[in-house]
Design an enzyme around this catalytic site. Sequence first.
Site, short mmCIF file in Angstrom:
data_model
loop_
_atom_site.label_atom_id
_atom_site.label_comp_id
_atom_site.label_asym_id
_atom_site.label_seq_id
_atom_site.Cartn_x
_atom_site.Cartn_y
_atom_site.Cartn_z
CB THR A 1 -1.13 -0.01 1.16
OG1 THR A 1 -1.78 1.34 1.23
CG2 THR A 1 -0.19 -0.13 2.56
NE ARG A 2 -0.03 5.92 -4.54
CZ ARG A 2 -1.17 5.91 -5.20
NH1 ARG A 2 -1.60 5.16 -5.55
NH2 ARG A 2 -1.68 7.09 -5.32
CG HIS B 1 -7.03 -0.94 2.71
ND1 HIS B 1 -7.12 0.61 2.71
CD2 HIS B 1 -7.11 -1.13 1.45
CE1 HIS B 1 -6.92 1.04 1.55
NE2 HIS B 1 -6.96 0.23 0.85
CG HIS C 1 -10.02 2.19 3.95
ND1 HIS C 1 -10.76 1.20 3.45
CD2 HIS C 1 -9.84 3.01 2.69
CE1 HIS C 1 -10.66 1.02 2.20
NE2 HIS C 1 -10.19 2.15 1.78
NE ARG D 1 -9.01 0.35 -7.88
CZ ARG D 1 -10.12 1.20 -8.07
NH1 ARG D 1 -11.10 1.27 -7.10
NH2 ARG D 1 -10.47 2.06 -9.10
#
Length: 303
Positions: free
Chosen positions: A207-208, A215, A212, A301
Amino acid sequence: MNQPALVPTFTESLNPPHGGTLKELYLPFAAAQALKLRSASLPGWTLDARQLCDLELLLSGAFSPLEGFLNRRDYASVLDDMRLADGTLWPIPITLDVDEAFAAKLASGGEVALRDSEGVPLAVLKVEDIYFIDPLQEAHQVFGTTDRLHPGVAELLDHRHRVYLGGRVQGIQAPQHHDFAELRDTPRSLRARLAARGWNRVVAFQTRNPMHRAHRELTVRAAERTHAKLLIQPVVGLTKPGDVDHYTRVRCYKALLKHYPQDSVDLSLLPLAMRMGGPREALWHAIIRKNYGASHFIVGRDH
């Protein structure tokens, strides 16, 4: 005369590194100190933020099986086939760009001291190739577009030099980080911790962004489905312009850990410079997480 069989570096139950061997490029202490002294007399290149991230991951083995910045043959093969010249899968070019004036002072077989912004020598590059590239071709093949609205394309076309240096690097010392030191693992140190906890199936989450509730559910279900433990490994190098800063994000990740089942999750930071390279980047992230010991990878994504 028969040659001895090659024995993999890792025999524990964790997923082996890409190519079978973790390519750690730091010299032993005495040799590193001698090279540090000698580097003062070499031509020196000051690394920018992206180059510093790339060098750190080369030296630690996170970019295994790479042993340096791509030479001309490997670069062309990665663009055309997503493989190194020897056929090893590798989707993103790891290159060292320099300006033409600096490149004009160099010759194949020479050496370059690679320094941080404070002038500290971190490694020495043995120059194998000095070559000009076509940035439009690289943009088209890596990103699938030459539109500057894509942040990776804009970076390549507007901020990178057109001359690349290829060759092996020898590590003197690691770049210094003064934030979240307890979460900054090398592939070797993270592998040792995972193995010590008895984890042999590990699903890594890239992740970047701040995480939440969705996730959290995604990662819990992925770990359950693969019968694996969870490694949250966010990028804390260069991400997309406008992203939330990593200081804020890491505090979010740390706060979230208590909401996972006990002994099911670990957190480790990745000092990567993202390219936003779509499918190529997703595959690249999976290879990197494999080098850290992960057996599975959650594609988000972020690419």
